[in-house]
Design a protein around this motif. Structure first.
Motif, PDB file in Angstrom:
ATOM      1  N   ARG A  25      54.324  39.434  36.672  1.00 35.63           N
ATOM      2  CA  ARG A  25      53.828  40.517  37.516  1.00 35.63           C
ATOM      3  C   ARG A  25      52.846  41.377  36.736  1.00 35.63           C
ATOM      4  O   ARG A  25      52.899  41.445  35.502  1.00 35.63           O
ATOM      5  CB  ARG A  25      54.988  41.376  38.019  1.00 35.63           C
ATOM      6  CG  ARG A  25      55.616  42.266  36.967  1.00 35.63           C
ATOM      7  CD  ARG A  25      56.871  42.960  37.465  1.00 35.63           C
ATOM      8  NE  ARG A  25      57.308  44.021  36.585  1.00 35.63           N
ATOM      9  CZ  ARG A  25      57.952  43.844  35.434  1.00 35.63           C
ATOM     10  NH1 ARG A  25      58.236  42.622  35.035  1.00 35.63           N
ATOM     11  NH2 ARG A  25      58.315  44.874  34.699  1.00 35.63           N
ATOM     12  N   PHE A  26      51.967  42.024  37.463  1.00 33.59           N
ATOM     13  CA  PHE A  26      51.081  43.027  36.873  1.00 33.59           C
ATOM     14  C   PHE A  26      51.828  44.350  36.760  1.00 33.59           C
ATOM     15  O   PHE A  26      52.572  44.732  37.669  1.00 33.59           O
ATOM     16  CB  PHE A  26      49.851  43.245  37.759  1.00 33.59           C
ATOM     17  CG  PHE A  26      48.813  42.168  37.685  1.00 33.59           C
ATOM     18  CD1 PHE A  26      47.914  42.119  36.638  1.00 33.59           C
ATOM     19  CD2 PHE A  26      48.714  41.212  38.691  1.00 33.59           C
ATOM     20  CE1 PHE A  26      46.940  41.134  36.579  1.00 33.59           C
ATOM     21  CE2 PHE A  26      47.740  40.230  38.651  1.00 33.59           C
ATOM     22  CZ  PHE A  26      46.850  40.181  37.597  1.00 33.59           C
ATOM     23  N   GLN A  50      48.180  41.174  42.776  1.00 30.81           N
ATOM     24  CA  GLN A  50      49.491  40.541  42.779  1.00 30.81           C
ATOM     25  C   GLN A  50      49.569  39.442  43.834  1.00 30.81           C
ATOM     26  O   GLN A  50      50.179  38.393  43.606  1.00 30.81           O
ATOM     27  CB  GLN A  50      50.583  41.581  43.017  1.00 30.81           C
ATOM     28  CG  GLN A  50      51.999  41.085  42.755  1.00 30.81           C
ATOM     29  CD  GLN A  50      52.246  40.754  41.294  1.00 30.81           C
ATOM     30  OE1 GLN A  50      51.811  41.484  40.404  1.00 30.81           O
ATOM     31  NE2 GLN A  50      52.929  39.652  41.035  1.00 30.81           N
ATOM     32  N   ASP A  51      48.940  39.651  44.982  1.00 29.26           N
ATOM     33  CA  ASP A  51      48.914  38.610  46.017  1.00 29.26           C
ATOM     34  C   ASP A  51      48.248  37.346  45.493  1.00 29.26           C
ATOM     35  O   ASP A  51      48.751  36.232  45.698  1.00 29.26           O
ATOM     36  CB  ASP A  51      48.160  39.119  47.255  1.00 29.26           C
ATOM     37  CG  ASP A  51      48.987  40.095  48.083  1.00 29.26           C
ATOM     38  OD1 ASP A  51      50.210  40.193  47.832  1.00 29.26           O
ATOM     39  OD2 ASP A  51      48.404  40.755  48.962  1.00 29.26           O
ATOM     40  N   TRP A  96      45.408  50.894  44.070  1.00 33.09           N
ATOM     41  CA  TRP A  96      44.502  50.205  44.990  1.00 33.09           C
ATOM     42  C   TRP A  96      44.227  48.766  44.536  1.00 33.09           C
ATOM     43  O   TRP A  96      44.018  47.897  45.380  1.00 33.09           O
ATOM     44  CB  TRP A  96      43.180  50.957  45.088  1.00 33.09           C
ATOM     45  CG  TRP A  96      43.336  52.312  45.719  1.00 33.09           C
ATOM     46  CD1 TRP A  96      43.496  52.617  47.049  1.00 33.09           C
ATOM     47  CD2 TRP A  96      43.354  53.568  45.028  1.00 33.09           C
ATOM     48  NE1 TRP A  96      43.608  53.970  47.231  1.00 33.09           N
ATOM     49  CE2 TRP A  96      43.519  54.597  46.011  1.00 33.09           C
ATOM     50  CE3 TRP A  96      43.235  53.950  43.697  1.00 33.09           C
ATOM     51  CZ2 TRP A  96      43.582  55.949  45.692  1.00 33.09           C
ATOM     52  CZ3 TRP A  96      43.296  55.300  43.374  1.00 33.09           C
ATOM     53  CH2 TRP A  96      43.466  56.278  44.360  1.00 33.09           C
ATOM     54  N   LEU A  97      44.219  48.525  43.242  1.00 32.45           N
ATOM     55  CA  LEU A  97      43.913  47.196  42.717  1.00 32.45           C
ATOM     56  C   LEU A  97      45.092  46.226  42.812  1.00 32.45           C
ATOM     57  O   LEU A  97      44.926  45.059  43.188  1.00 32.45           O
ATOM     58  CB  LEU A  97      43.477  47.296  41.247  1.00 32.45           C
ATOM     59  CG  LEU A  97      42.074  47.790  40.930  1.00 32.45           C
ATOM     60  CD1 LEU A  97      41.941  48.041  39.437  1.00 32.45           C
ATOM     61  CD2 LEU A  97      41.044  46.759  41.378  1.00 32.45           C
ATOM     62  N   GLN A 105      37.693  43.567  46.221  1.00 31.13           N
ATOM     63  CA  GLN A 105      37.085  42.380  45.613  1.00 31.13           C
ATOM     64  C   GLN A 105      37.453  42.259  44.141  1.00 31.13           C
ATOM     65  O   GLN A 105      37.797  41.170  43.659  1.00 31.13           O
ATOM     66  CB  GLN A 105      35.566  42.439  45.782  1.00 31.13           C
ATOM     67  CG  GLN A 105      35.098  42.251  47.217  1.00 31.13           C
ATOM     68  CD  GLN A 105      33.600  42.445  47.371  1.00 31.13           C
ATOM     69  OE1 GLN A 105      32.911  42.963  46.479  1.00 31.13           O
ATOM     70  NE2 GLN A 105      33.065  42.020  48.514  1.00 31.13           N
ATOM     71  N   VAL A 106      37.387  43.387  43.421  1.00 29.64           N
ATOM     72  CA  VAL A 106      37.778  43.377  42.011  1.00 29.64           C
ATOM     73  C   VAL A 106      39.250  42.979  41.876  1.00 29.64           C
ATOM     74  O   VAL A 106      39.618  42.183  40.999  1.00 29.64           O
ATOM     75  CB  VAL A 106      37.515  44.752  41.361  1.00 29.64           C
ATOM     76  CG1 VAL A 106      38.181  44.825  39.981  1.00 29.64           C
ATOM     77  CG2 VAL A 106      36.022  45.007  41.227  1.00 29.64           C
ATOM     78  N   GLY A 107      40.109  43.514  42.741  1.00 30.26           N
ATOM     79  CA  GLY A 107      41.531  43.177  42.693  1.00 30.26           C
ATOM     80  C   GLY A 107      41.784  41.697  42.880  1.00 30.26           C
ATOM     81  O   GLY A 107      42.615  41.103  42.183  1.00 30.26           O
ATOM     82  N   GLU A 108      41.051  41.075  43.805  1.00 28.58           N
ATOM     83  CA  GLU A 108      41.237  39.639  44.032  1.00 28.58           C
ATOM     84  C   GLU A 108      40.790  38.828  42.819  1.00 28.58           C
ATOM     85  O   GLU A 108      41.463  37.870  42.410  1.00 28.58           O
ATOM     86  CB  GLU A 108      40.468  39.222  45.282  1.00 28.58           C
ATOM     87  CG  GLU A 108      41.089  39.773  46.567  1.00 28.58           C
ATOM     88  CD  GLU A 108      40.285  39.417  47.798  1.00 28.58           C
ATOM     89  OE1 GLU A 108      39.249  38.721  47.655  1.00 28.58           O
ATOM     90  OE2 GLU A 108      40.690  39.825  48.907  1.00 28.58           O
TER      91      GLU A 108
END
Length: 426
Positions: free
Chosen positions: A386-387, A370-371, A364-365, A331-334
């Motif tokens: 990009r990250f 990136q998506d 994991w993030l 969730q944090v990644g999104e």
């Protein structure tokens, strides 16, 4: 990679002119050229800077006296001709102390002009809960300890810069607003100078994300990238923006408060008092609350651990397949990708460098982030943003703060002998 800070004119007119000012500018020009190279001859410096050879020789004599450069050998050019004495940046006796005070720690990075690391440490401290007076006193104590360690290593500190997560009036050294610390209109430079004593070195204050961006641009994973955004990964989230190789400060110096972008009108209340800020979705406090609610920030009786320990616990859980932690990080990644897409659409950076806990959990993030970035950036795939994960860890801001002090030294080398002749201030 050398960061070249923009120079501001004094209020009310043009920059002062005169022989002394011109000499300072030329000394700075020579030092910046040497900073870009391992060593150069006087002739090479003259060619690179456009200064007359006699002027360079004269300047070099002063820099040698101040021990800011050293002769490193003799270069022979061609089969015949006079040998050239090469010189290199020196300054091993000139110290620069960078510090960061954040919600739950104080970080220190001391270096010398030649780039040698002299002291590096992080001290757990509840700056948010202790109040500004106690926090500044602790900051002063840590500063004194770091200064003494630098002196033992043979370098005399010539300046201290402090990174703070909030809005900073850099000219006055005043923290205008630091929501997560509950600071407002705090004259930090003045108070720290008072604690250090009447003969203390100059103290500067700046935003933590700005200084971390400076560190990334000069020596980080994306060093030399002229268009980048740096994101802190702390309890709060800030951004430092490098555009065209320059730090973007904005009209009043308050740019980069990206953690307070409103991304969810129905979200949680932020430390700034507003609803649905980005940092309420991606800050370390938000992740800990979702991944380890029993250890959430602000719980009664809960001690403040080192942020690295919290992150290490989460990483261990992720590695073992803990479902709650994996859901929380996804969730944090999104949300990280969503906010990153806003920054990419606004500033068109080549990279978004993630620091702090973001970098520690990057494996994991980043797939989720990136998506989202690729899906939401309007110019994708042409933008090619990009990250990337920082390699500087939680010490990026303190490293950038030390670089800020070095830049002040390079800007005006004539201050060096005076500062080194002063008695020990502590």
């Amino acid at each position: 990679m050398t960061y070249r800070p923009s120079r501001s004119r004094p209020p009310g007119g043009a920059a002062p002119t005169g022989p002394a000012t011109l000499r300072r500018a030329n000394l700075s020009l020579v030092l910046r050229e040497l900073r870009e190279h391992t060593s150069l001859s006087r002739a090479e410096i003259a060619q690179a800077t456009g200064l007359h050879r006699a002027t360079v020789s004269n300047l070099m004599a002063e820099l040698l006296e101040r021990r800011l450069v050293r002769e490193v050998g003799v270069e022979h050019v061609g089969a015949i001709g006079r040998p050239r004495r090469a010189v290199a940046l020196h300054g091993a006796h000139v110290g620069a102390l960078g510090m960061e005070i954040n919600v739950d720690y104080i970080a220190v990075h001391g270096t010398d002009l030649s780039g040698r690391s002299l002291v590096e440490r992080r001290v757990v401290h509840d700056a948010m809960g202790s109040g500004p007076d106690s926090a500044v006193r602790r900051l002063g104590l840590v500063a004194k300890e770091a200064v003494e360690a630098m002196r033992r290593a043979g370098a005399v500190p010539t300046g201290i810069a402090v990174a703070v997560p909030g809005l900073v009036d850099v000219t006055r050294g005043v923290v205008t607003l630091a929501p997560n610390l509950h600071w407002r209109d705090l004259p930090l430079a003045e108070q720290l100078s008072s604690i250090l004593g009447p003969r203390s070195v100059p103290v500067w204050v700046d935003n933590d994300a700005n200084l971390a961006a400076l560190a990334e641009y000069t020596s980080g994973v994306a060093a030399g990238t002229p268009h980048l955004v740096y994101l802190t990964g702390e309890v709060g989230v800030g951004g430092g923006i490098i555009s065209g190789g320059e730090l973007l400060r904005g009209a009043d110096g308050f740019s980069g408060e990206v953690g307070h972008l409103r991304v969810d009108p129905n979200g949680d209340r932020c430390g700034c008092g507003r609803i649905g800020c980005w940092e309420t979705k991606v800050g370390l406090a938000a992740l800990v609350r979702a991944a380890m609610p029993e250890q959430a920030y602000g719980l009664p009786g809960m001690p403040v651990p080192d942020p690295g320990e919290r992150v290490a616990d989460i990483a261990q859980g992720l590695a073992s397949g803990d479902r709650r932690m994996m859901t929380a990080v996804a969730q944090v990644g999104e949300w990280l990708g969503l906010g990153g897409s806003i920054l990419a659409n606004l500033f068109n950076p080549r990279v978004i460098v993630i620091g702090g806990y973001f970098a520690s959990l990057a494996q994991w993030l980043l797939p989720h982030a990136q998506d989202q970035l690729q899906r939401l950036v309007v110019a994708a795939p042409a933008a090619q943003c990009r990250f990337v994960a920082s390699t500087l860890g939680f010490g990026a801001a303190s490293r950038g703060a030390a670089s800020m002090v070095v830049n002040h030294i390079i800007d005006d080398p004539t201050t060096i002998l005076d500062s080194l002749r002063r008695p020990a201030p502590y």
